[in-house]
Motif scaffolding. Structure first.
Motif, PDB file in Angstrom:
ATOM      1  N   VAL A 349       0.855  -1.184   0.000  1.00  0.00           N
ATOM      2  CA  VAL A 349       0.000   0.000   0.000  1.00  0.00           C
ATOM      3  C   VAL A 349       0.891   1.234   0.000  1.00  0.00           C
ATOM      4  O   VAL A 349       1.846   1.328   0.776  1.00  0.00           O
ATOM      5  N   THR A 350       0.588   2.178  -0.850  1.00  0.00           N
ATOM      6  CA  THR A 350       1.443   3.349  -0.988  1.00  0.00           C
ATOM      7  C   THR A 350       1.380   4.238   0.251  1.00  0.00           C
ATOM      8  O   THR A 350       0.390   4.226   0.999  1.00  0.00           O
ATOM      9  N   THR A 351       2.440   5.019   0.434  1.00  0.00           N
ATOM     10  CA  THR A 351       2.474   5.952   1.561  1.00  0.00           C
ATOM     11  C   THR A 351       1.352   6.966   1.451  1.00  0.00           C
ATOM     12  O   THR A 351       0.750   7.343   2.460  1.00  0.00           O
ATOM     13  N   HIS A 428      -7.036   1.714  14.809  1.00  0.00           N
ATOM     14  CA  HIS A 428      -7.079   0.247  14.817  1.00  0.00           C
ATOM     15  C   HIS A 428      -8.082  -0.257  13.782  1.00  0.00           C
ATOM     16  O   HIS A 428      -7.778  -1.188  13.004  1.00  0.00           O
ATOM     17  N   ALA A 429      -9.258   0.354  13.754  1.00  0.00           N
ATOM     18  CA  ALA A 429     -10.280  -0.062  12.788  1.00  0.00           C
ATOM     19  C   ALA A 429      -9.839   0.233  11.355  1.00  0.00           C
ATOM     20  O   ALA A 429     -10.064  -0.580  10.454  1.00  0.00           O
ATOM     21  N   ILE A 430      -9.216   1.374  11.133  1.00  0.00           N
ATOM     22  CA  ILE A 430      -8.722   1.704   9.790  1.00  0.00           C
ATOM     23  C   ILE A 430      -7.647   0.713   9.359  1.00  0.00           C
ATOM     24  O   ILE A 430      -7.590   0.301   8.191  1.00  0.00           O
ATOM     25  N   PHE A 435      -5.247  -3.270   5.766  1.00  0.00           N
ATOM     26  CA  PHE A 435      -4.250  -4.329   5.614  1.00  0.00           C
ATOM     27  C   PHE A 435      -4.879  -5.702   5.820  1.00  0.00           C
ATOM     28  O   PHE A 435      -5.969  -5.834   6.387  1.00  0.00           O
ATOM     29  N   THR A 436      -4.163  -6.711   5.373  1.00  0.00           N
ATOM     30  CA  THR A 436      -4.656  -8.082   5.460  1.00  0.00           C
ATOM     31  C   THR A 436      -4.062  -8.786   6.668  1.00  0.00           C
ATOM     32  O   THR A 436      -3.105  -8.307   7.299  1.00  0.00           O
ATOM     33  N   ILE A 442      -1.771  -4.748  13.079  1.00  0.00           N
ATOM     34  CA  ILE A 442      -1.258  -4.349  14.397  1.00  0.00           C
ATOM     35  C   ILE A 442       0.118  -3.721  14.264  1.00  0.00           C
ATOM     36  O   ILE A 442       0.407  -2.677  14.859  1.00  0.00           O
ATOM     37  N   ARG A 443       0.996  -4.359  13.461  1.00  0.00           N
ATOM     38  CA  ARG A 443       2.340  -3.800  13.269  1.00  0.00           C
ATOM     39  C   ARG A 443       2.286  -2.421  12.605  1.00  0.00           C
ATOM     40  O   ARG A 443       3.143  -1.569  12.867  1.00  0.00           O
ATOM     41  N   SER A 444       1.302  -2.220  11.761  1.00  0.00           N
ATOM     42  CA  SER A 444       1.200  -0.936  11.061  1.00  0.00           C
ATOM     43  C   SER A 444       0.952   0.223  12.012  1.00  0.00           C
ATOM     44  O   SER A 444       1.263   1.380  11.691  1.00  0.00           O
ATOM     45  N   GLN A 445       0.418  -0.055  13.178  1.00  0.00           N
ATOM     46  CA  GLN A 445       0.034   1.021  14.092  1.00  0.00           C
ATOM     47  C   GLN A 445       1.182   1.498  14.989  1.00  0.00           C
ATOM     48  O   GLN A 445       1.048   2.530  15.656  1.00  0.00           O
TER      49      GLN A 445
END
Length: 473
Positions: A349-351, A428-430, A435-436, A442-445
């Motif tokens: 996913v792009t920045t 968290h919901a976004i 992401f899949t 979780i890591r994305s946050q």
């Protein structure tokens, strides 16, 4: 007389985030506690990994048909908006010179920017109907000249920063005539702009007030869908990037609608709240201006600005430089965190897409900042507003200002923390819509949690600082 003096002090800096009741523990401890609460809330929400459960929490809610009442309610709100604007102009010009006794000052700062603004994110957005400038623009011809697409929403970003700069450096809350001059100037500019490029384009892409309330309204629990109103979890509309109502986006009317992870769009009458960097910048600016408004009323700011002014730099330039520099810092921090999100999540996913989706999680923070200060401000000065309303041209000599108990300072701090907790949940919901898998969201946050901790600690520190009028203005 004491009530007049107290109210005058409160009005002197109407937008400050600071000036909570003094606390008996170190301010750094409050700031550290707020940051710890954000981390704890992230750890708690990380256990919720069921996408269907998250969607059920956000999408389900009772719906009430309101179609038969919409037209009548819109007419009432339009009339109220026009009467309010007319009262501000007339009473501001011919009413008492004392700010605390002038209905124009009280109506703008206490009734509108404090009381009404809170209803937008706590209840729902009624500004499209109440907006007196929009109502007046409908009476004027529209030339519908092409709006430069390259400008996007950047004019609204500059206008928001400019309005806050004017509010901070000028005695708008102390000088009714000056307030009227600003209101009239804003009216002329708004009506001319709406006539030139079209009403929908102007209020969707340029007008800063309409855009502030549009974003605040997307956070509200009551959302209108066509002829119905749905009660949802606060912030639920943010996870899909929806508007509170169907509002064309002017030059970007064909902007893509937000799409969920399962490929389902959010509806034909919905439009993306954030489409590009200009929208991202506006949301960040909304967070920053509230922070800046509190910063300039602290002893730390006075100590920082005094030597700069003593060196020969004009005070207005000091404020403007700090406003622009702080905004650049906030925007850079968010964009930097977004780049780190792409790394921590290990995603394609792009920045830009990450920024577009996750910036909406900052809106609860902005609302929490606003509620923290203006709840006490509104409660304290509501009796004054009610008394002046009874006779705007000859208000009572004994005006009542409520003295809030010391424990209300703790309530203000709680509002800041509550805003950040909602922001953590929205992020968290976004993440689970973007992401899949289970670990990737979780890591994305992680980067955003660090950013929110920094925001929380800053706002908590500001809120417990004593009020200090800068000596160099």
């Amino acid at each position: 007389m004491a009530g007049w003096l107290l109210a005058g002090t409160a009005l002197a800096h109407a937008g400050s985030l600071g000036s909570a009741e003094p606390v008996s523990v170190p301010s750094w401890l409050f700031a550290l506690t707020g940051g710890g609460v954000v981390v704890a809330s992230f750890l708690f929400t990380s256990f919720v990994t069921d996408r269907e459960l998250i969607r059920a929490i956000h999408d389900r809610g009772p719906t009430v048909p309101v179609g038969p009442f919409l037209a009548a309610g819109r007419r009432v709100l339009r009339l109220v908006g026009l009467v309010g604007l007319l009262a501000v102009v007339l009473v501001g010009l011919v009413g008492p010179s004392a700010a605390v006794a002038n209905l124009a000052v009280l109506l703008v700062w206490v009734g509108w920017w404090a009381g009404y603004a809170m209803t937008v994110y706590l209840v729902g957005d009624t500004w499209p109907a109440l907006n007196p400038w929009r109502t007046l623009s409908e009476l004027l011809p529209s030339f519908d000249r092409p709006y430069p697409d390259r400008l996007g929403a950047w004019p609204s970003v500059a206008a928001l920063l400019g309005l806050v700069w004017i509010e901070v450096v000028s005695p708008l809350a102390d000088a009714p005539r000056l307030l009227v001059a600003v209101v009239l100037g804003y009216t002329v500019l708004t009506l001319a702009g709406a006539a030139a490029v079209g009403r929908e384009t102007w209020f969707a892409a340029v007008d800063p007030i309409a855009r502030v309330f549009r974003y605040y309204g997307a956070l509200a629990p009551f959302q209108r869908r066509g002829g119905s109103v749905t009660l949802r979890v606060p912030g639920a509309a943010l996870t899909a990037g929806e508007t509170g109502v169907a509002v064309p986006t002017g030059p970007r009317s064909d902007a893509r609608r937000p799409v969920r992870a399962d490929g389902a769009g959010v509806g034909r009458d919905r439009r993306a709240l954030v489409d590009g960097l200009d929208d991202v910048a506006f949301v960040v600016a909304l967070v920053w201006v509230t922070t800046f408004d509190g910063l300039v009323s602290t002893p730390a700011w006075a100590a920082f600005g005094r030597p700069i002014v003593a060196a020969g730099v004009p005070p207005l330039a000091v404020y403007l430089g700090a406003l622009a520099g702080g905004f650049a810092l906030f925007l850079g921090a968010f964009r930097g965190a977004s780049r780190l999100v792409r790394r921590s999540a290990g995603t394609y996913v792009t920045t830009r897409e990450i920024e577009r989706r996750f910036v909406l999680a900052l809106l609860p923070i902005a609302a929490g900042y606003h509620l923290a200060h203006f709840s006490g401000y509104f409660l304290a000065l509501s009796p004054t507003l009610a008394a002046v309303l009874t006779d705007p041209l000859a208000p009572p000599t004994a005006l009542v200002v409520l003295a809030l108990p010391n424990w209300f300072g703790g309530v203000q701090l709680a509002f800041v923390v509550l805003g950040h907790l909602v922001a953590v949940w929205v992020a968290h919901a976004i993440a689970f819509e973007t992401f899949t898998g289970r670990l990737q969201p979780i890591r994305s946050q992680y980067p955003y949690v660090v950013l929110m901790v920094a925001y929380t600690m800053t706002s908590m520190w500001l809120l417990v600082q004593p009020y200090a009028a800068p000596p160099f203005l």
